[in-house]
Design a protein around this motif. Structure first.
Motif, mmCIF file in Angstrom:
data_model
loop_
_atom_site.group_PDB
_atom_site.id
_atom_site.type_symbol
_atom_site.label_atom_id
_atom_site.label_comp_id
_atom_site.label_asym_id
_atom_site.label_seq_id
_atom_site.Cartn_x
_atom_site.Cartn_y
_atom_site.Cartn_z
ATOM 1 N N PHE A 130 0.829 -1.201 0.000
ATOM 2 C CA PHE A 130 0.000 0.000 0.000
ATOM 3 C C PHE A 130 0.869 1.258 0.000
ATOM 4 N N GLY A 131 1.946 1.231 0.772
ATOM 5 C CA GLY A 131 2.872 2.364 0.753
ATOM 6 C C GLY A 131 3.512 2.532 -0.607
ATOM 7 N N TRP A 132 3.792 1.419 -1.261
ATOM 8 C CA TRP A 132 4.433 1.477 -2.585
ATOM 9 C C TRP A 132 3.469 2.044 -3.624
ATOM 10 N N ILE A 133 2.223 1.546 -3.633
ATOM 11 C CA ILE A 133 1.282 1.972 -4.664
ATOM 12 C C ILE A 133 0.954 3.448 -4.521
ATOM 13 N N ALA A 134 0.979 3.944 -3.260
ATOM 14 C CA ALA A 134 0.639 5.354 -3.028
ATOM 15 C C ALA A 134 1.648 6.296 -3.676
ATOM 16 N N LYS A 135 2.859 5.823 -3.912
ATOM 17 C CA LYS A 135 3.908 6.670 -4.461
ATOM 18 C C LYS A 135 4.023 6.568 -5.983
ATOM 19 N N GLN A 136 3.160 5.753 -6.592
ATOM 20 C CA GLN A 136 3.224 5.587 -8.045
ATOM 21 C C GLN A 136 2.323 6.620 -8.751
ATOM 22 N N SER A 137 2.597 6.840 -10.000
ATOM 23 C CA SER A 137 1.770 7.720 -10.825
ATOM 24 C C SER A 137 0.863 6.847 -11.689
ATOM 25 N N LEU A 138 -0.415 6.740 -11.284
ATOM 26 C CA LEU A 138 -1.330 5.808 -11.944
ATOM 27 C C LEU A 138 -2.626 6.504 -12.379
ATOM 28 N N LYS A 139 -2.506 7.767 -12.741
ATOM 29 C CA LYS A 139 -3.698 8.520 -13.122
ATOM 30 C C LYS A 139 -4.436 7.829 -14.277
ATOM 31 N N GLY A 140 -5.735 7.601 -14.049
ATOM 32 C CA GLY A 140 -6.554 6.964 -15.067
ATOM 33 C C GLY A 140 -6.447 5.456 -15.108
#
Length: 603
Positions: free
Chosen positions: A105-115
């Motif tokens: 969850f900490g990792w995914i929060a720092k990714q750029s996944l717009k859309g």
């Protein structure tokens, strides 16, 4: 042989299966898919049909997760599995990150996944974990999508069949309390809390509440099942009919309706207008949504079977004591073998694990191991959760330490014991570190404490001597243990992190401080013990609880530095060894008896 030393995971699994999963993800409109280690039942051990993380990554550790993207993938593992996760995953396919930091969850929060769309299986996540995933996805700019069918299951062409071990009654002579009486007590508790029913999602709680056992899960005699307990004491028990029998139906009686597992959905839908107890730490988000969609009111509270299951009755304690004495005889024969034949330097970790297993088998009443034996020679002993394989198998070389952590499942009890022994002549450091661990073990074994004390309050006792020497260990000090159930059982625990559950009479906990010198050796001393009833202390003003020992096997005399022990600690060791000789001595003979007598002579 109950143990398989051929690693079932490995990089090839990821190479073969990751493309299949991505194809399934694309067909479902998913850009990212979250893969936890947990299965639908949130058991510690998984049946092969539910081992999804291993299928997609090759990683076989008991704690972990993965985030699968269409063009990359990350696997998360904690410090126990640093080496293992590297060996079992393909570095060209998987990046390795820490668990819990940053965690998936900490990792995914720092990714750029717009859309982008992040998919998840609501059957495999608790509501709290789902909230964390939702928050993380929002920070990354992604939307969440619950899947009705897990894409791994869709892509898994050769998925093993679900286990169908027969479900059998646990006799009253071992359970101690009739199942109807257990469920009536739960019903009274539900009424007091204003609940009409409780949905029991944990197979261990189902097994306890109905006095049944199964064989669907390795090392734990669990039937994969669910139940709804009502406030009038009646219950619906959901099990695959192929596991049932006339004997089971007779055992369950008229107050239990035995229903196929595929009727669970409709049963949850019928809870409309009722107040339903659900445990957010054990029940998946799928259950919460199903009950909410039914129009029921959810009462978030601990599983009502959890605490009474943890507080063993007199019959369960007596059975556990008997199981530990028999198991102690097998372990003593093994320790004698380690002190003689295994000193050659040619015995391997697998040889040792199989020897101990065979000695337990010789008892005649072993139903399973309670976990896969940790058989760690030399540097492998410094890995607290090491699992030997044919690829990692080391010899017990002279001048090293050997650590063995093992246990058995018997109808009357579950055992878990760790001993550390020298192979050849131990060094001064080995003796010093062993004795510091022993001092912590003694401190926790001998403590008296008032009602309301939790395991967190006591954890420092096991660490005190190590801390004074600038040393520590990275795992908890004690876990709960079931009676012919899971070897790791809550809600009680002895560890640094806060645990709000007071230690109560009848609770079984392990006492297992340790020390690990990376790349050289590991030391752990583990006995099981149970919490005693409050009793007065001469000259005291309040009654105190304490611990009574369950595990009987000699300590490693050759590793004890006598000058580091206080007179009281020496007396504890002498008393313990006298009890070992009294209880185990009559069960061994010949050279083993002579060796045991020598090991148990006063310091």
């Amino acid at each position: 042989m109950r143990q398989n030393f051929d690693v079932k995971g490995g990089p090839q699994l990821g190479r073969n299966n990751l493309p299949r999963l991505r194809d399934a993800m694309k067909s479902m409109g998913l850009d990212v898919f979250y893969v936890p280690h947990e299965d639908e039942y949130h058991n510690e051990y998984l049946p092969a049909s539910n081992d999804r993380l291993t299928w997609v990554s090759g990683f076989t550790g008991s704690a972990g997760a993965a985030m699968i993207l269409l063009d990359s993938a990350v696997v998360f593992a904690d410090g126990r599995y640093t080496l293992q996760v590297r060996d079992q995953t393909d570095p060209d396919l998987f990046k390795i990150e820490g668990l819990p930091d940053p965690g998936p969850f900490g990792w995914i929060a720092k990714q750029s996944l717009k859309g982008k769309t992040v998919g998840y299986d609501p059957r495999l996540m608790t509501p709290d974990d789902l909230d964390k995933l939702a928050s993380a996805a929002a920070k990354a700019g992604a939307s969440l999508k619950a899947v009705d069918a897990n894409p791994i299951d869709t892509a898994w062409d050769d998925r093993p069949a679900e286990p169908l071990a027969p479900v059998v009654p646990q006799p009253l002579e071992h359970a101690g309390v009739d199942a109807t009486e257990k469920r009536e007590a739960i019903a009274q508790a539900l009424k007091a809390d204003g609940a009409d029913a409780a949905v029991i999602t944990s197979p261990a709680s189902v097994a306890w509440a109905f006095n049944i056992r199964g064989g669907d899960v390795a090392c734990s005699p669990l039937p994969l099942s669910r139940a709804i307990l009502n406030d009038d004491g009646s219950a619906d028990l959901f099990i695959d009919p192929r596991k049932t029998s006339d004997a089971l139906r007779k055992h369950l009686g008229n107050t239990v309706t035995l229903r196929p597992i595929d009727e669970l959905d409709s049963a949850l839908a019928s809870l409309k207008g009722k107040t339903v107890s659900l445990d957010p730490s054990l029940a998946s988000a799928w259950f919460f949504k199903a009950v909410e969609d039914a129009g029921a009111k959810i009462l978030r509270q601990p599983d009502p079977a959890l605490l009474p299951k943890a507080c063993k009755n007199a019959t369960e304690i007596a059975g556990t004591q008997a199981a530990h004495i028999r198991d102690g005889a097998a372990l003593t024969r093994f320790l004698h073998w380690l002190a003689t034949d295994a000193q050659s330097g040619e015995v391997t970790e697998i040889d040792a694990a199989l020897k101990l297993e065979s000695l337990r088998e010789d008892l005649g009443d072993l139903n399973d191991l309670s976990f896969e034996t940790i058989s760690g020679a030399g540097p492998h002993g410094a890995l607290p959760h090491y699992r030997v394989s044919s690829a990692s198998n080391l010899k017990l070389a002279r001048g090293t330490l050997y650590l063995v952590d093992s246990g058995g499942q018997y109808l009357d009890g579950t055992t878990d014991v760790t001993r550390t022994v020298p192979i050849g002549e131990p060094s001064a450091d080995m003796k010093r570190h062993y004795t510091l661990v022993l001092k912590g073990h003694i401190s926790l074994a001998a403590v008296r404490f008032p009602e309301g004390t939790t395991g967190t309050h006591l954890d420092v006792l096991a660490r005190h001597s190590l801390w004074q020497a600038g040393l520590d260990y990275g795992h908890g000090t004690g876990h709960g243990v079931g009676v012919y159930l899971g070897v790791h059982e809550g809600p009680q625990r002895i560890a640094k992190p806060w645990n709000a559950i007071p230690l109560s009479p009848g609770m079984i906990v392990s006492n297992e401080p340790g020390f690990y010198r990376e790349g050289q050796y590991g030391i752990r001393i583990e006995n099981l013990q149970f919490v005693t009833e409050p009793a007065a202390i001469e000259g005291g003003e309040i009654e105190m609880l304490g611990f009574e020992n369950l595990t009987w096997a000699p300590l490693a005399r050759d590793l004890i530095a006598l000058d580091l022990l206080t007179p009281a600690e020496r007396e504890w060791v002498d008393t313990y060894h006298a009890d070992v000789l009294e209880k185990i001595g009559p069960l061994v003979d010949g050279e083993v008896s002579d060796w045991l007598t020598a090991q148990c002579t006063p310091l």
